[in-house]
Design a protein around this motif. Structure first.
Motif, short mmCIF file in Angstrom:
data_model
loop_
_atom_site.label_atom_id
_atom_site.label_comp_id
_atom_site.label_asym_id
_atom_site.label_seq_id
_atom_site.Cartn_x
_atom_site.Cartn_y
_atom_site.Cartn_z
N ASN A 82 6.39 20.01 23.90
CA ASN A 82 4.94 20.23 23.82
C ASN A 82 4.12 18.94 23.94
O ASN A 82 3.19 18.70 23.18
N GLY A 83 4.50 18.09 24.90
CA GLY A 83 3.73 16.88 25.16
C GLY A 83 3.99 15.72 24.21
O GLY A 83 3.32 14.69 24.30
N ARG A 84 4.95 15.88 23.29
CA ARG A 84 5.24 14.77 22.38
C ARG A 84 6.00 13.67 23.12
O ARG A 84 6.55 13.87 24.19
N ILE A 85 5.99 12.48 22.54
CA ILE A 85 6.60 11.31 23.18
C ILE A 85 8.09 11.26 22.86
O ILE A 85 8.49 11.36 21.70
N VAL A 121 8.03 11.13 28.56
CA VAL A 121 9.18 10.23 28.42
C VAL A 121 8.78 8.78 28.68
O VAL A 121 8.09 8.46 29.65
N VAL A 122 9.22 7.91 27.78
CA VAL A 122 9.08 6.46 27.95
C VAL A 122 10.47 5.84 27.84
O VAL A 122 11.18 6.08 26.87
N LYS A 123 10.85 5.10 28.86
CA LYS A 123 12.13 4.40 28.84
C LYS A 123 11.96 3.07 28.12
O LYS A 123 11.09 2.27 28.47
N ALA A 124 12.76 2.85 27.08
CA ALA A 124 12.65 1.61 26.31
C ALA A 124 13.87 1.44 25.41
O ALA A 124 14.60 2.39 25.16
N PHE A 125 14.07 0.22 24.93
CA PHE A 125 15.10 -0.11 23.94
C PHE A 125 16.53 0.05 24.46
O PHE A 125 17.47 0.07 23.67
N ASN A 126 16.71 0.14 25.76
CA ASN A 126 18.06 0.33 26.30
C ASN A 126 18.65 -0.93 26.93
O ASN A 126 19.82 -0.93 27.30
N HIS A 127 17.84 -1.98 27.08
CA HIS A 127 18.32 -3.11 27.87
C HIS A 127 18.84 -4.28 27.02
O HIS A 127 19.42 -5.23 27.56
N LEU A 128 18.65 -4.22 25.70
CA LEU A 128 19.19 -5.26 24.83
C LEU A 128 20.42 -4.75 24.08
O LEU A 128 20.50 -3.57 23.75
N ARG A 129 21.35 -5.63 23.81
CA ARG A 129 22.51 -5.25 23.00
C ARG A 129 22.04 -4.90 21.59
O ARG A 129 21.05 -5.43 21.09
N ALA A 130 22.78 -4.02 20.94
CA ALA A 130 22.37 -3.51 19.63
C ALA A 130 22.15 -4.61 18.61
O ALA A 130 21.19 -4.58 17.84
N GLU A 131 23.03 -5.60 18.60
CA GLU A 131 22.92 -6.66 17.59
C GLU A 131 21.66 -7.49 17.80
O GLU A 131 21.07 -7.99 16.83
N ILE A 132 21.22 -7.64 19.05
CA ILE A 132 19.98 -8.37 19.31
C ILE A 132 18.78 -7.53 18.93
O ILE A 132 17.81 -8.01 18.32
N TYR A 148 9.48 -1.62 28.88
CA TYR A 148 9.29 -0.17 28.79
C TYR A 148 8.66 0.35 30.07
O TYR A 148 8.01 -0.40 30.81
N SER A 149 8.88 1.62 30.36
CA SER A 149 8.30 2.23 31.55
C SER A 149 8.08 3.71 31.30
O SER A 149 8.68 4.29 30.40
N GLY A 150 7.21 4.31 32.10
CA GLY A 150 6.91 5.73 31.93
C GLY A 150 5.82 6.16 32.88
O GLY A 150 5.14 5.33 33.50
N ASN A 151 5.63 7.46 32.98
CA ASN A 151 4.63 8.01 33.89
C ASN A 151 3.33 8.39 33.22
O ASN A 151 2.36 8.75 33.89
N ASP A 152 3.31 8.34 31.88
CA ASP A 152 2.12 8.72 31.12
C ASP A 152 1.55 7.48 30.44
O ASP A 152 2.19 6.89 29.56
N LYS A 153 0.34 7.08 30.83
CA LYS A 153 -0.24 5.83 30.32
C LYS A 153 -0.47 5.88 28.81
O LYS A 153 -0.23 4.90 28.10
N ALA A 154 -0.94 7.03 28.30
CA ALA A 154 -1.20 7.13 26.87
C ALA A 154 0.09 7.04 26.07
O ALA A 154 0.14 6.40 25.01
N ALA A 155 1.15 7.66 26.56
CA ALA A 155 2.45 7.60 25.87
C ALA A 155 2.97 6.16 25.87
O ALA A 155 3.49 5.68 24.85
#
Length: 199
Positions: A82-85, A121-132, A148-155
């Motif tokens: 329902n439009g949530r991030i 959908v916002v793509k984020a937090f996937n490019h750094l190793r967990a410990e960092i 981060y990246s995404g198609n919705d500016k507000a999100a």
């Protein structure tokens, strides 16, 4: 603003730790149920509580980090988005073989988006190793960079504000098709680039 986390592995736990350090409340969940998370949430402290997958999925912002092969099962039967991030912190590869998944030319976040219809959908937090990601975002006189990246500016603005609040420096890479490809692991040039923005 409420935050839910689906996935208590390395990345999900690292994200929870960064939230706890900043005093931000969140509900973390996994496929084994809240009882399996008692020790983990005790370690994180009061801001983080254990919940069911359904409870985590009802938050305003839902962070998802599970093994790629288990994504479909992890997201099945959840309430309408329902439009949530939804933050996509997943990569199309997993231990122990680390064999890239054949996405048939698509960016992983586009495939992921099909599993969360009506979510922003916002793509984020996937490019750094967990410990960092779990460590201090302040380094070398600046702040560690999170893409981060995404198609919705507000999100994206909401996620950027969260990234700033937990102490990192966010950089917008644009759309999922463009930015998601840059930060995707494997294949993109940005994963494991531990960069610091110096004032």
């Amino acid at each position: 603003m409420t935050i839910g986390i689906i996935g208590s592995g390395a990345i999900g736990s690292a994200f929870a730790r960064t939230l706890a350090r900043a005093g931000i409340e969140a509900t973390i969940s996994n496929s084994r149920g809240p009882d399996s998370l008692k020790e983990l949430v005790h370690e994180f402290g009061p801001p983080i509580k254990a919940g069911t997958r359904d409870q985590a999925a009802r938050a305003d912002i839902v962070f998802i980090a599970v093994n790629w092969s288990k994504l479909q099962a992890a997201l099945a039967g959840l309430p309408d988005w329902n439009g949530r991030i939804v933050i996509d912190a997943n990569n199309p590869i997993e231990a122990p073989l680390f064999k890239p998944v054949d996405l048939q030319g698509r960016v992983s976040s586009e495939v992921f988006s099909d599993l969360v219809p009506s979510a922003r959908v916002v793509k984020a937090f996937n490019h750094l190793r967990a410990e960092i990601l779990a460590g201090d975002p302040k380094a070398d006189g600046g702040r560690r960079v999170l893409f981060y990246s995404g198609n919705d500016k507000a999100a994206k603005a909401e996620v950027a504000a969260l990234i700033d609040r937990i102490g990192f420096f966010g950089i917008d890479l644009g759309s999922l098709a463009f930015g998601g490809k840059l930060a995707q692991f494997p294949g993109g040039p940005l994963p494991n680039q531990n960069l610091v923005k110096v004032r």
